[in-house]
Motif scaffolding. Sequence first.
Motif, PDB file in Angstrom:
ATOM      1  N   LYS A   1       0.836  -1.189   0.000  1.00  0.00           N
ATOM      2  CA  LYS A   1       0.000   0.000   0.000  1.00  0.00           C
ATOM      3  C   LYS A   1       0.877   1.248   0.000  1.00  0.00           C
ATOM      4  O   LYS A   1       2.038   1.212   0.403  1.00  0.00           O
ATOM      5  N   ILE A   2       0.311   2.337  -0.466  1.00  0.00           N
ATOM      6  CA  ILE A   2       1.049   3.597  -0.555  1.00  0.00           C
ATOM      7  C   ILE A   2       0.490   4.597   0.462  1.00  0.00           C
ATOM      8  O   ILE A   2      -0.718   4.712   0.626  1.00  0.00           O
ATOM      9  N   VAL A   3       1.391   5.308   1.130  1.00  0.00           N
ATOM     10  CA  VAL A   3       0.973   6.455   1.942  1.00  0.00           C
ATOM     11  C   VAL A   3       1.555   7.717   1.326  1.00  0.00           C
ATOM     12  O   VAL A   3       2.742   7.773   1.000  1.00  0.00           O
TER      13      VAL A   3
ATOM     14  N   GLN B   1      -6.205  -2.221   7.339  1.00  0.00           N
ATOM     15  CA  GLN B   1      -7.130  -2.119   6.204  1.00  0.00           C
ATOM     16  C   GLN B   1      -6.330  -2.164   4.887  1.00  0.00           C
ATOM     17  O   GLN B   1      -5.111  -2.131   4.891  1.00  0.00           O
ATOM     18  N   GLU B   2      -7.052  -2.182   3.758  1.00  0.00           N
ATOM     19  CA  GLU B   2      -6.427  -2.541   2.484  1.00  0.00           C
ATOM     20  C   GLU B   2      -6.152  -1.373   1.538  1.00  0.00           C
ATOM     21  O   GLU B   2      -5.575  -1.571   0.469  1.00  0.00           O
ATOM     22  N   HIS B   3      -6.587  -0.173   1.887  1.00  0.00           N
ATOM     23  CA  HIS B   3      -6.514   0.927   0.928  1.00  0.00           C
ATOM     24  C   HIS B   3      -5.236   1.754   1.086  1.00  0.00           C
ATOM     25  O   HIS B   3      -4.620   1.768   2.147  1.00  0.00           O
ATOM     26  N   ASP B   4      -4.896   2.452  -0.015  1.00  0.00           N
ATOM     27  CA  ASP B   4      -3.844   3.449   0.083  1.00  0.00           C
ATOM     28  C   ASP B   4      -4.321   4.580   1.007  1.00  0.00           C
ATOM     29  O   ASP B   4      -5.522   4.770   1.190  1.00  0.00           O
ATOM     30  N   VAL B   5      -3.359   5.298   1.547  1.00  0.00           N
ATOM     31  CA  VAL B   5      -3.667   6.326   2.545  1.00  0.00           C
ATOM     32  C   VAL B   5      -3.151   7.688   2.087  1.00  0.00           C
ATOM     33  O   VAL B   5      -2.042   7.797   1.573  1.00  0.00           O
ATOM     34  N   MET B   6      -3.982   8.707   2.245  1.00  0.00           N
ATOM     35  CA  MET B   6      -3.522  10.085   2.098  1.00  0.00           C
ATOM     36  C   MET B   6      -3.658  10.777   3.446  1.00  0.00           C
ATOM     37  O   MET B   6      -4.735  10.779   4.046  1.00  0.00           O
TER      38      MET B   6
ATOM     39  N   GLU C   1       6.299   7.608   9.392  1.00  0.00           N
ATOM     40  CA  GLU C   1       7.310   6.762  10.036  1.00  0.00           C
ATOM     41  C   GLU C   1       6.674   5.516  10.653  1.00  0.00           C
ATOM     42  O   GLU C   1       7.193   4.405  10.513  1.00  0.00           O
ATOM     43  N   MET C   2       5.542   5.690  11.311  1.00  0.00           N
ATOM     44  CA  MET C   2       4.883   4.552  11.961  1.00  0.00           C
ATOM     45  C   MET C   2       4.314   3.551  10.952  1.00  0.00           C
ATOM     46  O   MET C   2       4.140   2.380  11.267  1.00  0.00           O
ATOM     47  N   LEU C   3       4.032   4.030   9.750  1.00  0.00           N
ATOM     48  CA  LEU C   3       3.448   3.160   8.721  1.00  0.00           C
ATOM     49  C   LEU C   3       4.494   2.520   7.816  1.00  0.00           C
ATOM     50  O   LEU C   3       4.167   1.704   6.949  1.00  0.00           O
ATOM     51  N   SER C   4       5.779   2.897   8.014  1.00  0.00           N
ATOM     52  CA  SER C   4       6.782   2.566   7.000  1.00  0.00           C
ATOM     53  C   SER C   4       7.028   1.064   6.839  1.00  0.00           C
ATOM     54  O   SER C   4       7.515   0.629   5.804  1.00  0.00           O
ATOM     55  N   ASP C   5       6.638   0.258   7.831  1.00  0.00           N
ATOM     56  CA  ASP C   5       6.846  -1.191   7.666  1.00  0.00           C
ATOM     57  C   ASP C   5       5.784  -1.841   6.776  1.00  0.00           C
ATOM     58  O   ASP C   5       5.983  -2.950   6.296  1.00  0.00           O
ATOM     59  N   SER C   6       4.679  -1.144   6.537  1.00  0.00           N
ATOM     60  CA  SER C   6       3.664  -1.775   5.692  1.00  0.00           C
ATOM     61  C   SER C   6       3.123  -0.873   4.589  1.00  0.00           C
ATOM     62  O   SER C   6       2.191  -1.249   3.884  1.00  0.00           O
ATOM     63  N   PHE C   7       3.699   0.299   4.437  1.00  0.00           N
ATOM     64  CA  PHE C   7       3.312   1.202   3.341  1.00  0.00           C
ATOM     65  C   PHE C   7       4.564   1.687   2.613  1.00  0.00           C
ATOM     66  O   PHE C   7       5.591   1.947   3.245  1.00  0.00           O
TER      67      PHE C   7
ATOM     68  N   ASN D   1       7.316   8.566  -1.935  1.00  0.00           N
ATOM     69  CA  ASN D   1       6.868   9.661  -2.796  1.00  0.00           C
ATOM     70  C   ASN D   1       7.318  10.953  -2.137  1.00  0.00           C
ATOM     71  O   ASN D   1       7.544  11.020  -0.931  1.00  0.00           O
ATOM     72  N   ASP D   2       7.461  11.985  -2.956  1.00  0.00           N
ATOM     73  CA  ASP D   2       8.183  13.169  -2.492  1.00  0.00           C
ATOM     74  C   ASP D   2       7.549  13.858  -1.289  1.00  0.00           C
ATOM     75  O   ASP D   2       8.252  14.323  -0.391  1.00  0.00           O
ATOM     76  N   SER D   3       6.231  13.915  -1.253  1.00  0.00           N
ATOM     77  CA  SER D   3       5.589  14.614  -0.136  1.00  0.00           C
ATOM     78  C   SER D   3       5.780  13.843   1.167  1.00  0.00           C
ATOM     79  O   SER D   3       5.986  14.435   2.227  1.00  0.00           O
ATOM     80  N   ALA D   4       5.739  12.515   1.094  1.00  0.00           N
ATOM     81  CA  ALA D   4       5.951  11.706   2.298  1.00  0.00           C
ATOM     82  C   ALA D   4       7.407  11.787   2.753  1.00  0.00           C
ATOM     83  O   ALA D   4       7.690  11.886   3.953  1.00  0.00           O
ATOM     84  N   ILE D   5       8.330  11.759   1.802  1.00  0.00           N
ATOM     85  CA  ILE D   5       9.756  11.878   2.143  1.00  0.00           C
ATOM     86  C   ILE D   5      10.017  13.221   2.824  1.00  0.00           C
ATOM     87  O   ILE D   5      10.724  13.295   3.839  1.00  0.00           O
ATOM     88  N   ALA D   6       9.428  14.273   2.294  1.00  0.00           N
ATOM     89  CA  ALA D   6       9.637  15.608   2.862  1.00  0.00           C
ATOM     90  C   ALA D   6       9.064  15.699   4.278  1.00  0.00           C
ATOM     91  O   ALA D   6       9.727  16.205   5.188  1.00  0.00           O
TER      92      ALA D   6
END
Lengths: 243, 243
Positions: free
Chosen positions: B2-4, B134-139, B162-168, B172-177
Amino acid sequence: MKIVEVCLTPDLVKTYGVENKVVVVVDILRATSVMVTALSHGIKSITPVATVEECKALKDKGYLAAAERDGKTVEGFELGNSPFTYMDKSFAGKKLAVTTTNGTLAITRSVMAEEVVIGSFLNISSVAQYLKNQEHDVMILCAGWKGMVNLEDTIFAGALVEMLSDSFDSENDSAIAALALYKMAKEDMMAFLKNSAHAKRLQGLSIIKDISFCLERDVYNIIPVLKNGELVAREGNYALAGS
Amino acid sequence: MKIVEVCLTPDLVKTYGVENKVVVVVDILRATSVMVTALSHGIKSITPVATVEECKALKDKGYLAAAERDGKTVEGFELGNSPFTYMDKSFAGKKLAVTTTNGTLAITRSVMAEEVVIGSFLNISSVAQYLKNQEHDVMILCAGWKGMVNLEDTIFAGALVEMLSDSFDSENDSAIAALALYKMAKEDMMAFLKNSAHAKRLQGLSIIKDISFCLERDVYNIIPVLKNGELVAREGNYALAGS
């Protein structure tokens, strides 16, 4: 004290507003790096246009023309979006028309600004000096990627905020964020960017050479400014190490 | 995987798109921190509305009602935007209508999402656990300030990334920033935020107490979700240290 703020994508230009500000448009990979390179190598002017059709029309009038979409040169155009293409002395004195995915949009959304200036690492010190020598507040406008935030433009914004900090108030949240990100990235920007979405899109050897060049500081000493729809070079008064 | 991703202001919601995503709305100072607090203290539901007029109409129907603009309680409303107001047992079982400068707008712009969840430091671990299950991507949608980026919401987004990084996938640039900014701020968030525009706006002793509380982690174990225009509490399965 003058204020410097950072607008992280062209989709936020209306939110922040450009009136009475000098806007520094930045699209590090690669539109504004290319513009600075081309004008430094003798191109007379650059006309940024929003669509491929407008670009084609200027080509038919005798302009050199470069059209890029999604990182690739558009069919029917010889010139693309690599800075190395523009280190060609035979282009000197010619007019160039350009349309790119993000950079030209950022320029066209800024036309109501007091002035539009083109920034890149290649001319960052000249731009900083130019901004210090004028009286208006500054917005650094990151071209981003299709309206989304990108790392390389944000990092550049942070680098420029740092250089302006002695004469501009940068205590607004977007400037603080960009500066913090730059401080984290500056020791090895290439490594920091390796996971960025855009660097991934631009994978391939020739492009890595482009990225590396686009991250070099102070290769050129010009300030491209928008005059009557054309970008033209003003000579900077920042002395390059090699000059 | 999944993507955050992180959307830094409600003015970029259309750019990023919410379809098929779970959107975590965050307005740390103070709308979403208040919502989590109120629901944790027994408020039955919270109806976020865009305008003061709508809020007044629900008040006239017997709702508790809180209206805030520019950090201040709107005239004619007793309840404002401090979490401590909502630690009142006499509110238990009642319905609350809320309109705020930024937080409610972020919610109303997210209604096309798969689900809308309310996040804050006060319930961050419960929210993280819920998103992993849950199964969806997260924004993660930062409410910002009048469409502009703010630091406190961006830092929260980084903490959640950071807390989601083991399963998402968060490359992407906004998350990295956001993550980079959080890492820089996390040792002393209060100090990092002291220059932020919003913290300055909220100056004054009683508000500093609010800010300090809003930066505490895992005080509550609920996940507010939007159901038919109302926020209601789902019990989280994250075990608080004190429980």
